[in-house]
Motif scaffolding. Sequence first.
Motif, PDB file in Angstrom:
ATOM      1  N   SER A   1     -16.558  28.539 168.831  1.00  0.00           N
ATOM      2  CA  SER A   1     -15.882  27.243 168.783  1.00  0.00           C
ATOM      3  C   SER A   1     -16.665  26.242 169.599  1.00  0.00           C
ATOM      4  O   SER A   1     -17.229  26.570 170.645  1.00  0.00           O
ATOM      5  N   THR A   2     -16.677  25.013 169.115  1.00  0.00           N
ATOM      6  CA  THR A   2     -17.338  23.929 169.819  1.00  0.00           C
ATOM      7  C   THR A   2     -16.622  22.629 169.473  1.00  0.00           C
ATOM      8  O   THR A   2     -15.786  22.591 168.579  1.00  0.00           O
ATOM      9  N   ARG A   3     -16.978  21.572 170.162  1.00  0.00           N
ATOM     10  CA  ARG A   3     -16.395  20.263 169.850  1.00  0.00           C
ATOM     11  C   ARG A   3     -17.435  19.446 169.100  1.00  0.00           C
ATOM     12  O   ARG A   3     -18.610  19.495 169.405  1.00  0.00           O
ATOM     13  N   SER A   4     -16.962  18.704 168.080  1.00  0.00           N
ATOM     14  CA  SER A   4     -17.874  17.970 167.223  1.00  0.00           C
ATOM     15  C   SER A   4     -17.156  16.808 166.548  1.00  0.00           C
ATOM     16  O   SER A   4     -15.928  16.748 166.531  1.00  0.00           O
ATOM     17  N   THR A   5     -17.932  15.908 165.953  1.00  0.00           N
ATOM     18  CA  THR A   5     -17.361  14.847 165.125  1.00  0.00           C
ATOM     19  C   THR A   5     -17.398  15.236 163.649  1.00  0.00           C
ATOM     20  O   THR A   5     -16.922  14.508 162.803  1.00  0.00           O
TER      21      THR A   5
ATOM     22  N   GLY B   1     -10.149  22.036 163.454  1.00  0.00           N
ATOM     23  CA  GLY B   1      -9.992  23.398 162.969  1.00  0.00           C
ATOM     24  C   GLY B   1     -10.878  23.777 161.795  1.00  0.00           C
ATOM     25  O   GLY B   1     -10.806  24.901 161.304  1.00  0.00           O
ATOM     26  N   ALA B   2     -11.745  22.882 161.331  1.00  0.00           N
ATOM     27  CA  ALA B   2     -12.628  23.171 160.196  1.00  0.00           C
ATOM     28  C   ALA B   2     -13.682  24.203 160.595  1.00  0.00           C
ATOM     29  O   ALA B   2     -13.977  24.386 161.775  1.00  0.00           O
ATOM     30  N   THR B   3     -14.252  24.898 159.595  1.00  0.00           N
ATOM     31  CA  THR B   3     -15.300  25.881 159.840  1.00  0.00           C
ATOM     32  C   THR B   3     -16.597  25.409 159.207  1.00  0.00           C
ATOM     33  O   THR B   3     -16.647  25.132 158.017  1.00  0.00           O
ATOM     34  N   LEU B   4     -17.641  25.307 160.002  1.00  0.00           N
ATOM     35  CA  LEU B   4     -18.978  24.933 159.547  1.00  0.00           C
ATOM     36  C   LEU B   4     -19.757  26.220 159.331  1.00  0.00           C
ATOM     37  O   LEU B   4     -20.026  26.952 160.281  1.00  0.00           O
ATOM     38  N   ARG B   5     -20.094  26.533 158.071  1.00  0.00           N
ATOM     39  CA  ARG B   5     -20.828  27.764 157.749  1.00  0.00           C
ATOM     40  C   ARG B   5     -22.313  27.419 157.620  1.00  0.00           C
ATOM     41  O   ARG B   5     -22.702  26.597 156.807  1.00  0.00           O
ATOM     42  N   LEU B   6     -23.126  28.056 158.443  1.00  0.00           N
ATOM     43  CA  LEU B   6     -24.557  27.773 158.475  1.00  0.00           C
ATOM     44  C   LEU B   6     -25.318  28.617 157.457  1.00  0.00           C
ATOM     45  O   LEU B   6     -25.019  29.791 157.268  1.00  0.00           O
TER      46      LEU B   6
ATOM     47  N   THR C   1     -15.038  25.423 164.300  1.00  0.00           N
ATOM     48  CA  THR C   1     -15.618  26.754 164.411  1.00  0.00           C
ATOM     49  C   THR C   1     -16.936  26.761 163.653  1.00  0.00           C
ATOM     50  O   THR C   1     -17.002  26.284 162.525  1.00  0.00           O
ATOM     51  N   VAL C   2     -17.977  27.296 164.265  1.00  0.00           N
ATOM     52  CA  VAL C   2     -19.284  27.409 163.621  1.00  0.00           C
ATOM     53  C   VAL C   2     -19.498  28.878 163.272  1.00  0.00           C
ATOM     54  O   VAL C   2     -19.462  29.744 164.146  1.00  0.00           O
TER      55      VAL C   2
END
Length: 71
Positions: free
Chosen positions: A23-27, A32-37, A13-14
Amino acid sequence: MKDAIHPTYHTITVAMTDGTSFSTRSTWGTEGATLRLDIDPTSHPAWTGVHRLLDSGGQVHKFKKRFQNIG
């Protein structure tokens, strides 16, 4: 092709700076991790046209303190 040399590809989740998320797919991270910008298209001057001083690490304060006696 060699086995087990590629990173896992999973859903994350971004979280944008305005509170929205998607939600997106990433490496990056784990499943289920959240990337906070800190900077995204809703807050970056290149997209908004509004200049804001972003000082998350105190670098501007260090610069001003270091060069306060010049000029």
